[in-house]
Scaffold this motif. Structure first.
Motif, PDB file in Angstrom:
ATOM      1  N   ARG A  16       0.831  -1.205   0.000  1.00 34.48           N
ATOM      2  CA  ARG A  16       0.000   0.000   0.000  1.00 34.48           C
ATOM      3  C   ARG A  16       0.866   1.256   0.000  1.00 34.48           C
ATOM      4  O   ARG A  16       0.566   2.228  -0.696  1.00 34.48           O
ATOM      5  CB  ARG A  16      -0.932  -0.014   1.211  1.00 34.48           C
ATOM      6  CG  ARG A  16      -1.991  -1.093   1.161  1.00 34.48           C
ATOM      7  CD  ARG A  16      -2.777  -1.155   2.467  1.00 34.48           C
ATOM      8  NE  ARG A  16      -3.760  -2.224   2.417  1.00 34.48           N
ATOM      9  CZ  ARG A  16      -5.007  -2.076   1.998  1.00 34.48           C
ATOM     10  NH1 ARG A  16      -5.424  -0.897   1.589  1.00 34.48           N
ATOM     11  NH2 ARG A  16      -5.841  -3.091   1.982  1.00 34.48           N
ATOM     12  N   THR A  61       2.226   1.810  -3.404  1.00 35.91           N
ATOM     13  CA  THR A  61       1.201   2.350  -4.295  1.00 35.91           C
ATOM     14  C   THR A  61       1.076   3.851  -4.122  1.00 35.91           C
ATOM     15  O   THR A  61       0.990   4.599  -5.103  1.00 35.91           O
ATOM     16  CB  THR A  61      -0.159   1.675  -4.014  1.00 35.91           C
ATOM     17  OG1 THR A  61      -0.072   0.289  -4.359  1.00 35.91           O
ATOM     18  CG2 THR A  61      -1.262   2.315  -4.846  1.00 35.91           C
ATOM     19  N   LEU A  99      -6.759   3.888   0.381  1.00 32.64           N
ATOM     20  CA  LEU A  99      -5.829   2.847   0.798  1.00 32.64           C
ATOM     21  C   LEU A  99      -5.657   2.791   2.308  1.00 32.64           C
ATOM     22  O   LEU A  99      -5.372   1.744   2.877  1.00 32.64           O
ATOM     23  CB  LEU A  99      -4.471   3.075   0.131  1.00 32.64           C
ATOM     24  CG  LEU A  99      -4.431   2.744  -1.361  1.00 32.64           C
ATOM     25  CD1 LEU A  99      -3.158   3.272  -1.995  1.00 32.64           C
ATOM     26  CD2 LEU A  99      -4.540   1.253  -1.580  1.00 32.64           C
ATOM     27  N   THR A 130     -11.827  -1.668   1.254  1.00 34.59           N
ATOM     28  CA  THR A 130     -12.418  -2.443   0.170  1.00 34.59           C
ATOM     29  C   THR A 130     -13.918  -2.278   0.073  1.00 34.59           C
ATOM     30  O   THR A 130     -14.543  -2.851  -0.798  1.00 34.59           O
ATOM     31  CB  THR A 130     -12.101  -3.948   0.342  1.00 34.59           C
ATOM     32  OG1 THR A 130     -12.567  -4.367   1.632  1.00 34.59           O
ATOM     33  CG2 THR A 130     -10.617  -4.190   0.223  1.00 34.59           C
ATOM     34  N   TRP A 155      -5.219   4.184  -7.296  1.00 39.22           N
ATOM     35  CA  TRP A 155      -4.657   3.140  -8.140  1.00 39.22           C
ATOM     36  C   TRP A 155      -4.458   1.857  -7.350  1.00 39.22           C
ATOM     37  O   TRP A 155      -3.998   1.864  -6.208  1.00 39.22           O
ATOM     38  CB  TRP A 155      -3.328   3.644  -8.677  1.00 39.22           C
ATOM     39  CG  TRP A 155      -2.686   2.770  -9.691  1.00 39.22           C
ATOM     40  CD1 TRP A 155      -3.259   2.225 -10.796  1.00 39.22           C
ATOM     41  CD2 TRP A 155      -1.321   2.356  -9.701  1.00 39.22           C
ATOM     42  NE1 TRP A 155      -2.343   1.501 -11.508  1.00 39.22           N
ATOM     43  CE2 TRP A 155      -1.132   1.563 -10.853  1.00 39.22           C
ATOM     44  CE3 TRP A 155      -0.246   2.579  -8.861  1.00 39.22           C
ATOM     45  CZ2 TRP A 155       0.091   1.000 -11.184  1.00 39.22           C
ATOM     46  CZ3 TRP A 155       0.974   2.029  -9.192  1.00 39.22           C
ATOM     47  CH2 TRP A 155       1.138   1.245 -10.333  1.00 39.22           C
ATOM     48  N   ASN A 156      -4.794   0.728  -7.980  1.00 43.64           N
ATOM     49  CA  ASN A 156      -4.615  -0.562  -7.306  1.00 43.64           C
ATOM     50  C   ASN A 156      -3.406  -1.321  -7.845  1.00 43.64           C
ATOM     51  O   ASN A 156      -3.238  -2.507  -7.589  1.00 43.64           O
ATOM     52  CB  ASN A 156      -5.875  -1.413  -7.438  1.00 43.64           C
ATOM     53  CG  ASN A 156      -6.158  -1.836  -8.885  1.00 43.64           C
ATOM     54  OD1 ASN A 156      -5.401  -1.516  -9.793  1.00 43.64           O
ATOM     55  ND2 ASN A 156      -7.252  -2.546  -9.085  1.00 43.64           N
ATOM     56  N   ALA A 183      -8.970   2.777  -9.684  1.00 44.33           N
ATOM     57  CA  ALA A 183      -9.248   1.838  -8.599  1.00 44.33           C
ATOM     58  C   ALA A 183      -9.818   0.530  -9.129  1.00 44.33           C
ATOM     59  O   ALA A 183      -9.596  -0.533  -8.551  1.00 44.33           O
ATOM     60  CB  ALA A 183     -10.222   2.469  -7.607  1.00 44.33           C
TER      61      ALA A 183
END
Length: 332
Positions: free
Chosen positions: A75, A78, A170, A179, A193-194, A261
């Motif tokens: 995370r 990211t 995140l 989530t 962004w994932n 996402a």
């Protein structure tokens, strides 16, 4: 929060990159600790050294700790990537704004106030001393530069807001879920962004030659070959969409909105996602298969999509707002 003209003008985009470096350090530290747990703790709870129910519980705790640290590192990495991209976009937006202001003031001798609004001094468009063509050219220049200023502010605001959304997605506030919901407000997971660039991948390293005006002309020709003829104002509408969406960068990519996402970030001059691009792309005569990173292909797909959805480019919400002065630009 909306970025103002003065904030963008006076900002220090390097702060994005400094922050990204800090997030990278935290990610690296998390991975080091994950390795420490595995290398230093696990050997003491192996069968024959430490057995029984307590040992099993301890092994479970170690595995869980390692998993959590590794997940946190991912995370953090990211966020580093999002910050780097946002910093690049913010810096480019600032450069575009400053360039437009310099051209307005130094080349055209327009006035730019503290909110970024351009005013044409009366003598420059006085019909007593200036011919009609000169006046038209001057007014068009002012309108073009005003669009560049507003578009730069829009893109900077998108980048700034996007980073906040990505952080919230995140690392949600207490009681939230990374989530659940629609990013920060519910629906499709984190707003950010994932780690997935989508089927067409990340931007190529080498940018194509040419400029926006050339790419628009080529795209209009491709659309014509496929039986789609545009109106006399449509080239300027396309240029306006490009200015707001990507600032003319064919390798622009959005890594923080709901599309990112969901695993399909918006890409290219017209900021199309892979699915939309694949549905509306058209092959250039004698050309290779359409590619989202090809600026002409990207314009063709974006325009084709807009025509199918809105009926005309003049009816695209952002363009309609600007034409009728009913609001600012909005994504299409």
């Amino acid at each position: 929060m909306t970025i103002s003209y003065q904030q963008l003008r006076d900002a220090n985009p390097a702060m994005f990159h400094q922050s990204a470096a800090a997030w990278k350090d935290w990610a690296d530290a998390a991975l080091v600790h994950a390795g420490y747990v595995d290398d230093r703790v696990n050997p003491h709870i192996q069968p024959g050294h430490w057995d029984g129910m307590v040992a099993e519980l301890a092994r479970g705790k170690v595995t869980d700790a390692k998993s959590r640290l590794t997940d946190s590192a991912g995370r953090l990495k990211t966020i580093e990537t999002v910050l780097v991209q946002a910093g690049q976009d913010f810096e480019q937006a600032q450069q575009d704004l400053l360039a437009a202001v310099r051209e307005a003031q130094d080349t055209w001798h327009f006035e730019v106030d503290g909110d970024g609004n351009i005013t044409i001094p009366g003598p420059l468009i006085d019909p007593k001393t200036k011919d009609k063509d000169t006046i038209t050219k001057t007014k068009n220049a002012a309108a073009t530069l005003q669009t560049k200023i507003k578009a730069a502010i829009y893109r900077a605001d998108q980048a700034d807001t996007g980073v906040t959304n990505a952080l919230n997605g995140l690392f949600p506030p207490k009681g939230g879920s990374p989530t659940g919901g629609a990013g920060p407000t519910g629906g499709h997971g984190p707003s950010g962004w994932n780690g997935d660039y989508g089927p067409s991948g990340a931007p190529p390293l080498q940018k194509p030659s040419g400029n926006v005006a050339e790419w628009i002309r080529q795209a209009i020709a491709v659309l014509h070959q496929h039986g789609i003829d545009l109106g006399p104002n449509d080239a300027s509408y396309i240029a306006t969409i490009i200015q707001y969406e990507s600032g003319g960068n064919p390798h622009a990519i959005n890594l923080w909105d709901s599309n990112a996402a969901a695993g399909h970030p918006s890409k290219g001059l017209m900021q199309t996602i892979d699915g939309t691009f694949n549905s509306y792309a058209m092959r250039q005569a004698g050309g290779a298969a359409p590619n989202v990173w090809n600026p002409v292909d990207n314009i063709v797909a974006g325009v084709n999509y807009a025509l199918h959805r809105y009926g005309s480019l003049a009816n695209v919400p952002g363009i309609r707002n600007l034409i009728h002065h009913t609001g600012g630009y909005v994504g299409y």
